[in-house]
Design an enzyme around this catalytic site. Structure first.
Site, PDB file in Angstrom:
ATOM      1  N   TRP A  79      10.385  -3.745  41.006  1.00 36.57           N
ATOM      2  CA  TRP A  79      11.804  -4.085  41.105  1.00 36.57           C
ATOM      3  C   TRP A  79      12.336  -4.556  39.747  1.00 36.57           C
ATOM      4  O   TRP A  79      11.576  -5.006  38.899  1.00 36.57           O
ATOM      5  CB  TRP A  79      12.109  -5.056  42.239  1.00 36.57           C
ATOM      6  CG  TRP A  79      11.532  -6.451  42.312  1.00 36.57           C
ATOM      7  CD1 TRP A  79      10.486  -6.850  43.108  1.00 36.57           C
ATOM      8  CD2 TRP A  79      12.015  -7.650  41.666  1.00 36.57           C
ATOM      9  NE1 TRP A  79      10.271  -8.206  42.971  1.00 36.57           N
ATOM     10  CE2 TRP A  79      11.197  -8.730  42.101  1.00 36.57           C
ATOM     11  CE3 TRP A  79      13.037  -7.921  40.767  1.00 36.57           C
ATOM     12  CZ2 TRP A  79      11.374 -10.049  41.669  1.00 36.57           C
ATOM     13  CZ3 TRP A  79      13.214  -9.238  40.331  1.00 36.57           C
ATOM     14  CH2 TRP A  79      12.399 -10.274  40.771  1.00 36.57           C
ATOM     15  N   LEU A 121      17.507  -5.252  29.689  1.00 36.56           N
ATOM     16  CA  LEU A 121      16.866  -4.405  28.675  1.00 36.56           C
ATOM     17  C   LEU A 121      17.916  -3.735  27.787  1.00 36.56           C
ATOM     18  O   LEU A 121      17.710  -3.561  26.579  1.00 36.56           O
ATOM     19  CB  LEU A 121      16.012  -3.329  29.343  1.00 36.56           C
ATOM     20  CG  LEU A 121      15.251  -2.487  28.329  1.00 36.56           C
ATOM     21  CD1 LEU A 121      13.830  -3.027  28.154  1.00 36.56           C
ATOM     22  CD2 LEU A 121      15.218  -1.027  28.689  1.00 36.56           C
ATOM     23  N   GLY A 138      16.926  -5.909  35.368  1.00 36.63           N
ATOM     24  CA  GLY A 138      18.242  -6.162  35.959  1.00 36.63           C
ATOM     25  C   GLY A 138      19.380  -5.863  34.995  1.00 36.63           C
ATOM     26  O   GLY A 138      20.483  -6.391  35.142  1.00 36.63           O
ATOM     27  N   SER A 143       6.146  -7.825  49.505  1.00 36.20           N
ATOM     28  CA  SER A 143       6.868  -7.904  48.241  1.00 36.20           C
ATOM     29  C   SER A 143       6.594  -9.269  47.615  1.00 36.20           C
ATOM     30  O   SER A 143       6.563 -10.284  48.329  1.00 36.20           O
ATOM     31  CB  SER A 143       8.372  -7.724  48.513  1.00 36.20           C
ATOM     32  OG  SER A 143       9.100  -7.805  47.318  1.00 36.20           O
ATOM     33  N   TYR A 194      20.376  -8.715  51.596  1.00 36.90           N
ATOM     34  CA  TYR A 194      21.158  -8.277  50.432  1.00 36.90           C
ATOM     35  C   TYR A 194      22.653  -8.320  50.719  1.00 36.90           C
ATOM     36  O   TYR A 194      23.105  -8.007  51.818  1.00 36.90           O
ATOM     37  CB  TYR A 194      20.762  -6.850  50.017  1.00 36.90           C
ATOM     38  CG  TYR A 194      19.409  -6.745  49.322  1.00 36.90           C
ATOM     39  CD1 TYR A 194      18.708  -7.880  48.906  1.00 36.90           C
ATOM     40  CD2 TYR A 194      18.826  -5.508  49.074  1.00 36.90           C
ATOM     41  CE1 TYR A 194      17.476  -7.773  48.276  1.00 36.90           C
ATOM     42  CE2 TYR A 194      17.591  -5.396  48.439  1.00 36.90           C
ATOM     43  CZ  TYR A 194      16.919  -6.544  48.046  1.00 36.90           C
ATOM     44  OH  TYR A 194      15.694  -6.439  47.421  1.00 36.90           O
TER      45      TYR A 194
HETATM   46  N1  LIG Z   1      11.690  -7.341  46.321  1.00 35.20           N
HETATM   47  C1  LIG Z   1      12.419  -8.176  45.614  1.00 35.20           C
HETATM   48  O1  LIG Z   1      12.211  -9.393  45.606  1.00 35.20           O
HETATM   49  C2  LIG Z   1      13.516  -7.606  44.766  1.00 35.20           C
HETATM   50  C3  LIG Z   1      14.192  -8.409  43.825  1.00 35.20           C
HETATM   51  C4  LIG Z   1      15.202  -7.826  43.066  1.00 35.20           C
HETATM   52  C5  LIG Z   1      15.507  -6.467  43.227  1.00 35.20           C
HETATM   53  N2  LIG Z   1      14.839  -5.729  44.167  1.00 35.20           N
HETATM   54  C6  LIG Z   1      15.113  -4.291  44.366  1.00 35.20           C
HETATM   55  O2  LIG Z   1      15.090  -3.659  43.095  1.00 35.20           O
HETATM   56  C7  LIG Z   1      16.279  -2.893  42.923  1.00 35.20           C
HETATM   57  C8  LIG Z   1      16.603  -2.753  41.474  1.00 35.20           C
HETATM   58  O3  LIG Z   1      16.847  -4.032  40.895  1.00 35.20           O
HETATM   59  P1  LIG Z   1      17.879  -4.140  39.711  1.00 35.20           P
HETATM   60  O4  LIG Z   1      19.212  -3.695  40.162  1.00 35.20           O
HETATM   61  O5  LIG Z   1      17.749  -5.491  39.118  1.00 35.20           O
HETATM   62  O6  LIG Z   1      17.239  -3.003  38.738  1.00 35.20           O
HETATM   63  P2  LIG Z   1      17.476  -2.551  37.240  1.00 35.20           P
HETATM   64  O7  LIG Z   1      17.438  -1.065  37.300  1.00 35.20           O
HETATM   65  O8  LIG Z   1      16.502  -3.276  36.383  1.00 35.20           O
HETATM   66  O9  LIG Z   1      18.929  -3.050  36.837  1.00 35.20           O
HETATM   67  C9  LIG Z   1      20.079  -2.415  37.287  1.00 35.20           C
HETATM   68  C10 LIG Z   1      21.241  -3.109  36.631  1.00 35.20           C
HETATM   69  O10 LIG Z   1      21.246  -2.778  35.247  1.00 35.20           O
HETATM   70  C11 LIG Z   1      22.534  -2.337  34.887  1.00 35.20           C
HETATM   71  N3  LIG Z   1      22.468  -1.401  33.754  1.00 35.20           N
HETATM   72  C12 LIG Z   1      23.048  -1.601  32.554  1.00 35.20           C
HETATM   73  N4  LIG Z   1      22.828  -0.576  31.738  1.00 35.20           N
HETATM   74  C13 LIG Z   1      22.093   0.329  32.432  1.00 35.20           C
HETATM   75  C14 LIG Z   1      21.571   1.618  32.116  1.00 35.20           C
HETATM   76  N5  LIG Z   1      21.752   2.189  30.918  1.00 35.20           N
HETATM   77  N6  LIG Z   1      20.886   2.280  33.059  1.00 35.20           N
HETATM   78  C15 LIG Z   1      20.688   1.729  34.274  1.00 35.20           C
HETATM   79  N7  LIG Z   1      21.180   0.511  34.638  1.00 35.20           N
HETATM   80  C16 LIG Z   1      21.872  -0.193  33.724  1.00 35.20           C
HETATM   81  C17 LIG Z   1      23.074  -1.698  36.159  1.00 35.20           C
HETATM   82  O11 LIG Z   1      24.493  -1.686  36.090  1.00 35.20           O
HETATM   83  P3  LIG Z   1      25.350  -0.409  36.640  1.00 35.20           P
HETATM   84  O12 LIG Z   1      25.239  -0.429  38.144  1.00 35.20           O
HETATM   85  O13 LIG Z   1      26.710  -0.729  36.131  1.00 35.20           O
HETATM   86  O14 LIG Z   1      24.752   0.830  36.022  1.00 35.20           O
HETATM   87  C18 LIG Z   1      22.570  -2.673  37.210  1.00 35.20           C
HETATM   88  O15 LIG Z   1      23.415  -3.812  37.284  1.00 35.20           O
HETATM   89  C19 LIG Z   1      17.321  -3.643  43.775  1.00 35.20           C
HETATM   90  O16 LIG Z   1      18.401  -2.822  44.138  1.00 35.20           O
HETATM   91  C20 LIG Z   1      16.487  -4.026  44.975  1.00 35.20           C
HETATM   92  O17 LIG Z   1      16.408  -2.917  45.859  1.00 35.20           O
HETATM   93  C21 LIG Z   1      13.851  -6.269  44.917  1.00 35.20           C
END
Ligand SMILES: NC(=O)c1ccc[n+]([C@@H]2O[C@H](COP(=O)([O-])OP(=O)(O)OC[C@H]3O[C@@H](n4cnc5c(N)ncnc54)[C@H](OP(=O)(O)O)[C@@H]3O)[C@@H](O)[C@H]2O)c1
Length: 290
Positions: A202, A210, A207, A151, A46
């Protein structure tokens, strides 16, 4: 096993976007702990292989936090980046040597003695399950990793690896959300429920996509109506939808904004009934259930 990890997991993938100083990241970690989120999801790759060191720098400003945390990291993806000049092509590496070296590097970067959970990040077409088993056994024996998982594994890939391990895999971290419903139907959640392993979702909010669901779309309309009925935001409904699944999905949330994290934590008190759950699924899929 799943009870050892908080139901919501804090994802640290986007730490580079947070633009926070180490002490501010420490504040966020502490605030998450106060909200009941004790589990943090990292990976070697990451943020250009820098995420773990940044998280470690935050913990170095407040070492007392360390024993309160459950730490997940991942290994097995090799990126082409100046940080790894020996990589000519993006590839996967689940060799014994790579898994052990990667986990040891994670520990050193984060500044801890043990990972609570190490995941193989993606299924590797060259994976030799016996070799992975050897690596897991060596890391466990050395006290460097407490438990292991995978994963993005499909059920047959999960079962192959499991067949060679002395201990059960405890988790499969996969993409699951209203914007990615495939694991409901491809056997992933069935296997998780059968084996009582922990599915971690995840990108539970797609991301962030939504939050920009068009109000006039089928999903937008249902999110609006249920949100009005239940006094919930679309993001809270999306988390509550995951939590309602009997496989006990653990959403891995990715916002770096405390107010948003707090809002998602509150979604744990939002109980969707069966019909509300199906209304969301149907709208997400864009078709009626057969
Ligand atoms: N295993 C794998 O292959 C894999 C792949 C991808 C991710 N992951 C893991 O999954 C975690 C989460 O992924 P993700 O960041 O894509 O998750 P997510 O919770 O679906 O998306 C978070 C993103 O949405 C934005 N966002 C916009 N409005 C929001 C709201 N009202 N509430 C919350 N968030 C909002 C956030 O921005 P702000 O920060 O500005 O709030 C952030 O950029 C990663 O950190 C990682 O640890 C794993």
């Amino acid at each position: 096993m799943s009870s050892e990890f908080s139901r919501l997991i804090m994802g640290v993938w986007r730490i580079g976007d947070w633009a926070m100083r180490p002490a501010e990241v420490a504040d966020l970690i502490e605030a998450c702990l106060d909200l009941g989120i004790d589990t943090f999801d990292l990976a070697d790759i990451y943020n250009g292989y820098q995420c773990e060191a940044m998280f470690g720098a935050a913990l170095a400003t407040r070492p007392a936090l360390k024993p309160r945390l459950k730490l997940i990291s991942k290994c097995g993806i090799a990126l082409v980046t100046p940080a790894r000049p020996q990589h000519r092509v993006k590839h996967y590496n689940t060799s014994r040597a790579h898994i052990i070296a990667s986990a040891e590097h994670s520990l050193q970067a984060i500044g801890v003695e043990q990972l609570d959970l190490l995941l193989i990040h993606r299924p590797d077409p060259l994976m030799d399950a016996d070799e992975v088993a050897e690596a897991f056994a060596a890391l466990k024996q050395a006290g460097k990793v407490k438990a292991f998982g995978v994963s993005n594994f499909l059920p047959h890939q999960f079962e192959l690896l499991q067949s060679r391990l002395a201990e059960p895999l405890v988790a499969n971290q996969i993409e699951i959300s209203l914007l990615h419903t495939a694991p409901l139907f491809d056997g992933s959640l069935d296997l998780a429920q059968r084996q009582r392993t922990m599915p971690q979702a995840w990108s539970p909010l797609g991301g962030g996509r939504l939050s920009s669901t068009p109000a006039e779309s089928a999903l937008g309309r249902v999110l609006q109506r249920l949100g009005d009925e239940l006094h919930a935001t679309p993001e809270q409904l999306a988390i509550a939808w995951l939590l309602r699944h009997p496989a006990r999905i653990h959403p891995v949330v990715g916002s770096g904004k405390l107010q948003r994290i707090r809002e998602l934590v509150a979604a744990q008190n939002l109980a969707l009934d069966r019909q509300q759950w199906f209304e969301l699924l149907e709208a997400a899929m864009g078709r009626e259930m057969p």
